[in-house]
Write a protein that holds these residues in place. Structure first.
Motif, PDB file in Angstrom:
ATOM      1  N   VAL A  30       9.893  13.163 -46.216  1.00 59.44           N
ATOM      2  CA  VAL A  30       8.693  13.318 -46.541  1.00 59.44           C
ATOM      3  C   VAL A  30       7.630  13.946 -45.614  1.00 59.44           C
ATOM      4  CG1 VAL A  30       8.826  11.463 -48.431  1.00 59.44           C
ATOM      5  CG2 VAL A  30       8.031  11.034 -46.106  1.00 59.44           C
ATOM      6  N   MET A  31       8.071  13.787 -44.231  1.00 61.93           N
ATOM      7  CA  MET A  31       7.216  14.156 -42.884  1.00 61.93           C
ATOM      8  C   MET A  31       7.491  15.735 -43.309  1.00 61.93           C
ATOM      9  SD  MET A  31       7.894  12.231 -39.750  1.00 61.93           S
ATOM     10  CE  MET A  31       6.984  10.725 -39.437  1.00 61.93           C
ATOM     11  N   TYR A  77       3.732  15.301 -45.771  1.00 60.00           N
ATOM     12  CA  TYR A  77       2.715  13.936 -46.153  1.00 60.00           C
ATOM     13  C   TYR A  77       2.411  13.413 -44.660  1.00 60.00           C
ATOM     14  CZ  TYR A  77       4.172  14.214 -50.935  1.00 60.00           C
ATOM     15  OH  TYR A  77       4.111  14.708 -52.261  1.00 60.00           O
ATOM     16  N   ASN A  78       1.726  14.123 -43.918  1.00 59.48           N
ATOM     17  CA  ASN A  78       1.359  13.822 -42.677  1.00 59.48           C
ATOM     18  C   ASN A  78      -0.035  13.654 -42.522  1.00 59.48           C
ATOM     19  OD1 ASN A  78       4.164  14.056 -41.714  1.00 59.48           O
ATOM     20  ND2 ASN A  78       3.793  16.260 -42.261  1.00 59.48           N
ATOM     21  N   PRO A 110       3.767   8.928 -44.615  1.00 66.41           N
ATOM     22  CA  PRO A 110       5.258   9.018 -44.584  1.00 66.41           C
ATOM     23  C   PRO A 110       5.809   7.826 -45.049  1.00 66.41           C
ATOM     24  CG  PRO A 110       4.428  10.044 -42.579  1.00 66.41           C
ATOM     25  CD  PRO A 110       3.307   9.308 -43.091  1.00 66.41           C
TER      26      PRO A 110
END
Ligand code: PMP
Ligand code: GLN
Length: 385
Positions: free
Chosen positions: A55-56, A60-61, A272
């Motif tokens: 997800v990083m 999604y950061n 994340p």
């Protein structure tokens, strides 16, 4: 650095460094086997790490929504409904928090004003009282029974005054390992029925219960659910205490006030991690299997202690086992725990600091969320005492 000349009156004059940090430092200095602070010394599931990594890379950061990632809140709501039959609305009634500690602190800060009284059951986990005092509240401790950690219901009833604003409960209970029964929670429901007392329910060990015991969430008891903040910890459930992620569920009128504090205390939680937790939570066997995983560890540890002079009742829940040392020494628990680190190379937690007036229960708390080889080495030392 030169001392700051006038920091003013301490807001927490009686608070020092937590027992977990103090014992942890001593244990490191003496290279002791560390069964003190409650965290696993084995790795979590690598799939969880892959999910965070994924997800990083998906981007999604940046800040997550203030209340928490919506899909995670939906998943939490579904989990609670499936396990406990209670419906919490993900939009209004669930907030993702920086571990249970922040959930507990925020609930207290949102409702406790100077002079408000808060009932807590001793021995009590150490984060409740400072949070109450910092907000001008007055902790009203009720000591649970020696050995059985039973609640003195009359003392609890008598402790309620017009100033009582809140009660903090922890089940499964750290450090005693007690799991509150439905009957006990119904008694509490009856006592609180005529009052407006808010309950903070610390349920971080919700999935760690043994034998015939069952975790009864306060969300299952109608007259408690409608006045309670249910606080939970993914750190405890998924062996990642260092990630500090958890959540809080409460009726919308309570949650509305909670979020007023949450948004300015932390605003939001690591993005994340929330995304990864949401995917991970889809497989319920990952948390439902926790009880048998830890029951095996508890039993392994206790079997290895067969020939020791410690006595015990197997804990009902949590990953802590109390061991009574009265056949070994009559030292106080802090002195004995210190000596165990320095002379015998094993660290545990003396629980008198969680008791009212530092009552001596003659027991020490050992965390068995450890590799079997660690438990084996620890037991070898303990059997030699
Ligand atoms: N409550 C209890 C009873 C605990 O043992 C702990 C320790 N993890 C916490 C709350 C704090 O949980 P978290 O690490 O999620 O903040
Ligand atoms: N909950 C952990 C325990 O009881 C401690 C976490 C902490 O040090 N704050 O051991």
């Amino acid at each position: 650095m030169q001392a700051f000349k006038n920091p003013g009156r301490s807001k927490l004059p009686n608070v020092g460094t937590t027992i977990f940090t103090t014992v942890g430092i001593l244990a490191k200095q003496h290279r002791a086997i560390d069964l003190s602070q409650g965290f696993p010394n084995f790795e979590a599931d690598p799939r969880l790490f892959e999910l965070v990594n994924k997800v990083m890379h998906e981007g999604y950061n940046q800040y997550a929504p203030m209340q928490g990632d919506y899909s995670l809140r939906e998943t939490i709501a579904n989990k609670i409904e499936k396990l406990h039959g209670t419906v919490y609305h993900p939009e209004m009634e669930i907030t993702v928090t920086v571990g249970a500690t922040q959930a507990i602190f925020t609930a207290i800060a949102a409702f406790i004003s100077p002079g408000d009284e808060v009932i807590i059951l001793k021995p009590a986990y150490d984060c409740y009282e400072p949070a109450i005092e910092l907000n001008g509240g007055i902790p009203v401790p009720i000591q649970m029974g020696l050995n059985d950690y039973a609640i003195d219901w009359d003392a609890l009833k008598n402790a309620i005054t017009p100033k009582t604003k809140m009660l903090v409960l922890n089940t499964p209970h750290n450090p005693s390992g007690k799991v509150f029964s439905k009957n006990e929670l119904q008694k509490l429901e009856t006592i609180l029925e005529p009052t407006d007392i808010i309950v903070v329910s610390d349920e971080v060990y919700e999935h760690i219960v043994f034998d015939e015991n069952e975790h009864i969430s306060l969300s299952q008891i109608e007259g408690l659910a409608n006045r309670s903040f249910i606080c939970a910890s993914f750190g405890k459930t998924f062996h990642v205490t260092g990630w500090k992620v958890g959540y809080c569920a409460a009726p919308s009128e309570l949650m509305k006030e909670f979020r007023k504090v949450h948004q300015f205390a932390v605003f939001c939680v690591d993005h994340p991690t929330q995304k990864a937790m949401n995917t991970y939570l889809q497989d319920e066997s990952l948390y439902l299997g926790l009880k048998s995983f830890y029951q095996k560890k508890r039993d392994f540890f206790l079997n290895a202690l067969n020939s020791s002079r410690f006595t015990y009742s197997p804990c009902e829940g949590t990953y802590f086992q109390l061991l009574n040392y009265s056949q070994i020494t009559n030292e106080n628990d802090e002195a004995f725990a210190r000596r165990l680190i320095i002379e015998f190379g094993i660290a545990c937690i003396p629980i008198s600091s969680f008791n009212l007036n530092r009552r001596q229960d003659g027991v020490l708390r050992f965390c068995f969320a450890k590799k079997n080889e660690t438990l084996e080495k620890a037991a070898e030392i303990l059997c030699g005492l």
